[in-house]
Design an enzyme around this catalytic site. Sequence first.
Site, PDB file in Angstrom:
ATOM      1  N   TRP A 184       0.868  -1.186   0.000  1.00 22.17           N
ATOM      2  CA  TRP A 184       0.000   0.000   0.000  1.00 22.17           C
ATOM      3  C   TRP A 184       0.897   1.226   0.000  1.00 22.17           C
ATOM      4  O   TRP A 184       1.816   1.327   0.816  1.00 22.17           O
ATOM      5  CB  TRP A 184      -0.926   0.065   1.226  1.00 22.17           C
ATOM      6  CG  TRP A 184      -1.637   1.391   1.260  1.00 22.17           C
ATOM      7  CD1 TRP A 184      -2.646   1.794   0.438  1.00 22.17           C
ATOM      8  CD2 TRP A 184      -1.328   2.515   2.102  1.00 22.17           C
ATOM      9  NE1 TRP A 184      -2.995   3.098   0.727  1.00 22.17           N
ATOM     10  CE2 TRP A 184      -2.208   3.555   1.741  1.00 22.17           C
ATOM     11  CE3 TRP A 184      -0.399   2.737   3.129  1.00 22.17           C
ATOM     12  CZ2 TRP A 184      -2.175   4.816   2.362  1.00 22.17           C
ATOM     13  CZ3 TRP A 184      -0.366   3.968   3.752  1.00 22.17           C
ATOM     14  CH2 TRP A 184      -1.261   5.003   3.361  1.00 22.17           C
ATOM     15  N   GLU A 225      -2.980  -2.966  -2.509  1.00 27.53           N
ATOM     16  CA  GLU A 225      -4.123  -2.399  -1.786  1.00 27.53           C
ATOM     17  C   GLU A 225      -4.504  -1.030  -2.327  1.00 27.53           C
ATOM     18  O   GLU A 225      -3.703  -0.096  -2.326  1.00 27.53           O
ATOM     19  CB  GLU A 225      -3.767  -2.278  -0.296  1.00 27.53           C
ATOM     20  CG  GLU A 225      -4.908  -1.693   0.548  1.00 27.53           C
ATOM     21  CD  GLU A 225      -4.559  -1.611   2.029  1.00 27.53           C
ATOM     22  OE1 GLU A 225      -3.384  -1.876   2.399  1.00 27.53           O
ATOM     23  OE2 GLU A 225      -5.444  -1.248   2.821  1.00 27.53           O
ATOM     24  N   LYS A 227      -7.143   2.463  -2.572  1.00 25.50           N
ATOM     25  CA  LYS A 227      -7.770   3.384  -1.619  1.00 25.50           C
ATOM     26  C   LYS A 227      -8.491   4.469  -2.388  1.00 25.50           C
ATOM     27  O   LYS A 227      -8.079   4.855  -3.477  1.00 25.50           O
ATOM     28  CB  LYS A 227      -6.679   3.980  -0.718  1.00 25.50           C
ATOM     29  CG  LYS A 227      -7.195   4.773   0.460  1.00 25.50           C
ATOM     30  CD  LYS A 227      -6.075   4.972   1.489  1.00 25.50           C
ATOM     31  CE  LYS A 227      -6.524   5.859   2.625  1.00 25.50           C
ATOM     32  NZ  LYS A 227      -5.512   5.928   3.701  1.00 25.50           N
ATOM     33  N   ASP A 258      -9.666  -3.155   1.473  1.00 20.70           N
ATOM     34  CA  ASP A 258      -9.762  -2.612   2.837  1.00 20.70           C
ATOM     35  C   ASP A 258     -11.155  -2.015   2.982  1.00 20.70           C
ATOM     36  O   ASP A 258     -11.583  -1.198   2.151  1.00 20.70           O
ATOM     37  CB  ASP A 258      -8.670  -1.557   3.032  1.00 20.70           C
ATOM     38  CG  ASP A 258      -8.647  -0.972   4.437  1.00 20.70           C
ATOM     39  OD1 ASP A 258      -9.711  -0.529   4.922  1.00 20.70           O
ATOM     40  OD2 ASP A 258      -7.559  -0.928   5.054  1.00 20.70           O
ATOM     41  N   HIS A 261     -11.699   1.713   2.516  1.00 20.44           N
ATOM     42  CA  HIS A 261     -11.103   2.371   1.352  1.00 20.44           C
ATOM     43  C   HIS A 261     -12.066   2.617   0.201  1.00 20.44           C
ATOM     44  O   HIS A 261     -11.647   2.751  -0.949  1.00 20.44           O
ATOM     45  CB  HIS A 261      -9.895   1.574   0.869  1.00 20.44           C
ATOM     46  CG  HIS A 261      -8.722   1.700   1.790  1.00 20.44           C
ATOM     47  ND1 HIS A 261      -7.458   1.286   1.463  1.00 20.44           N
ATOM     48  CD2 HIS A 261      -8.622   2.215   3.033  1.00 20.44           C
ATOM     49  CE1 HIS A 261      -6.635   1.526   2.471  1.00 20.44           C
ATOM     50  NE2 HIS A 261      -7.320   2.078   3.439  1.00 20.44           N
ATOM     51  N   HIS A 285      -8.621  -6.368   4.382  1.00 20.89           N
ATOM     52  CA  HIS A 285      -8.290  -5.573   5.554  1.00 20.89           C
ATOM     53  C   HIS A 285      -9.623  -5.239   6.217  1.00 20.89           C
ATOM     54  O   HIS A 285     -10.328  -4.331   5.781  1.00 20.89           O
ATOM     55  CB  HIS A 285      -7.529  -4.296   5.175  1.00 20.89           C
ATOM     56  CG  HIS A 285      -6.055  -4.493   5.092  1.00 20.89           C
ATOM     57  ND1 HIS A 285      -5.155  -3.465   4.917  1.00 20.89           N
ATOM     58  CD2 HIS A 285      -5.311  -5.629   5.193  1.00 20.89           C
ATOM     59  CE1 HIS A 285      -3.927  -3.956   4.905  1.00 20.89           C
ATOM     60  NE2 HIS A 285      -3.993  -5.258   5.062  1.00 20.89           N
ATOM     61  N   ASP A 293     -11.893   6.858   6.381  1.00 19.92           N
ATOM     62  CA  ASP A 293     -11.113   5.647   6.658  1.00 19.92           C
ATOM     63  C   ASP A 293     -10.501   5.760   8.051  1.00 19.92           C
ATOM     64  O   ASP A 293      -9.294   5.845   8.214  1.00 19.92           O
ATOM     65  CB  ASP A 293     -10.024   5.513   5.575  1.00 19.92           C
ATOM     66  CG  ASP A 293      -9.167   4.278   5.760  1.00 19.92           C
ATOM     67  OD1 ASP A 293      -9.687   3.273   6.276  1.00 19.92           O
ATOM     68  OD2 ASP A 293      -7.977   4.326   5.381  1.00 19.92           O
ATOM     69  N   ASP A 295     -10.426   3.725  10.614  1.00 24.58           N
ATOM     70  CA  ASP A 295      -9.802   2.542  11.219  1.00 24.58           C
ATOM     71  C   ASP A 295     -10.247   2.315  12.656  1.00 24.58           C
ATOM     72  O   ASP A 295      -9.418   2.072  13.537  1.00 24.58           O
ATOM     73  CB  ASP A 295      -8.273   2.622  11.094  1.00 24.58           C
ATOM     74  CG  ASP A 295      -7.815   2.445   9.664  1.00 24.58           C
ATOM     75  OD1 ASP A 295      -8.059   1.376   9.094  1.00 24.58           O
ATOM     76  OD2 ASP A 295      -7.219   3.391   9.097  1.00 24.58           O
ATOM     77  N   ASP A 325      -7.254  -4.399   9.962  1.00 26.79           N
ATOM     78  CA  ASP A 325      -6.576  -3.106   9.829  1.00 26.79           C
ATOM     79  C   ASP A 325      -7.362  -2.038  10.579  1.00 26.79           C
ATOM     80  O   ASP A 325      -8.261  -1.412  10.018  1.00 26.79           O
ATOM     81  CB  ASP A 325      -6.416  -2.737   8.345  1.00 26.79           C
ATOM     82  CG  ASP A 325      -5.505  -1.522   8.162  1.00 26.79           C
ATOM     83  OD1 ASP A 325      -4.939  -1.042   9.169  1.00 26.79           O
ATOM     84  OD2 ASP A 325      -5.360  -1.054   7.016  1.00 26.79           O
TER      85      ASP A 325
END
Length: 417
Positions: A184, A225, A227, A258, A261, A285, A293, A295, A325
């Site tokens: 990423w 990955e 995004k 992810d 993302h 993820h 994003d 997380d 993640d």
Amino acid sequence: MASNGTGYENARAAFAEWGVDTEAAIDRLLATPVSLHCWQGDDVRGFERRGAAAGGGIQATGDHPGRARTPEELRADLDFALSMIPGRHRLNLHAIYLDTDEAPERDAIELRHFAPWVDWARERGLGLDFNPTFFGHPKAADNLTLSHPDPGIRAFWIEHGRRAREIAAGFGAALGSPCVNNIWVPDGYKDTPADRSAARARLAAALDAVLERPLDPGAMLDAVESKLFGIGVEACTVGSHEFYLGYAIRRQVLLCLDMGHFHPTESVADKLSAVAPWLPGLLLHVSRPMRWDSDHVVILNDEVQAVAQELVAADLLGQTRIGLDFFDATVSRTAAWVIGTRNMQKALLRALLTPFGRLRAVEEALDFTARLVLAEELRDLPWGAVWAEVCARTERPAGQALIAGLEAYQRSVAHRG
Ligand code: RNT
Ligand code: ZN
């Protein structure tokens, strides 16, 4: 074998009435590893001497006491977390988590700089996964790395990416389990770029250079990955979903999806069966975006359950690596790992306990009423008793004992400041 007794026996009978074998579901769950991300333990700081904050548009917020400051502390925290999680799992390391007295630059890292991690994983029978770290570095200050217009900066990051793959292959060979090496990069532009296509051409060429050397897929697997955007790169992310979907198909590498993302109304669950036929495998993820994003720690929400349902319904478990993640520094970091991982497992268990055959049959008959009624009635089945059985058999606590265990460990690390 410990058991939670009649609660489980009743649940087993209740699922059997729907044609679901709870024993098979438990076996499959316990055979499905989750890759725990090392970076929840220290807010994505790592152990380079530069003491970097994450950068690149990713951010852990909060100052809860107990952050791991050394590899030893991080491993102790992971040992504790794993002792609270049913099953056998994997650890996902980032390149900045090297464990060495040397201070190699990113373009000079080698397998030996990670030797203590390999020993630790081997002793516990864990697999390792890996990630080159393209952020938190002066050469990433422009939020451009593999797509930087300066060929010298690109060469630096290409060398870092190449070395990460070699390290991943070393992990996989040492542990007898293929290590996923996930790429990423934060590359993008805050304001509208004049030449998106040049940046994307540079990224594609640099990725080709990173991936140039064929490595044994029995030792390592490449993943990329995508995004949508990040803080500081709102106008354009060079490695967007369309870019990497095409790239991964052309190169036949794993695509990492992810959950943070994409646009918030997009469903990662829906994407799985759409992309899987064209790819050698998927990496997830699992995360919880809130407005962006962000997380957040994974909870047992609809999105995570939908992803698990699709993995099972589309029979994708065998070709999907499940990674986590998230990074939240406002709560106990070890509790975050434990709760987030167990929630992914609970979602998988619920999916494995779903009578998809019946759902498919009514759908094929276009009986959408029956599909609706079935799906809603299935929610009431006693899957919690099956989860309690999983915890009892693997000697992992649940409920109040889990809370007490998490609190006691957090108290023992709070002095770290
Ligand atoms: C960033 C990506 C990436 C990172 C880790 C630390 O938005 O999700 O996976 O979170 O590499
Ligand atoms: Zn991610």
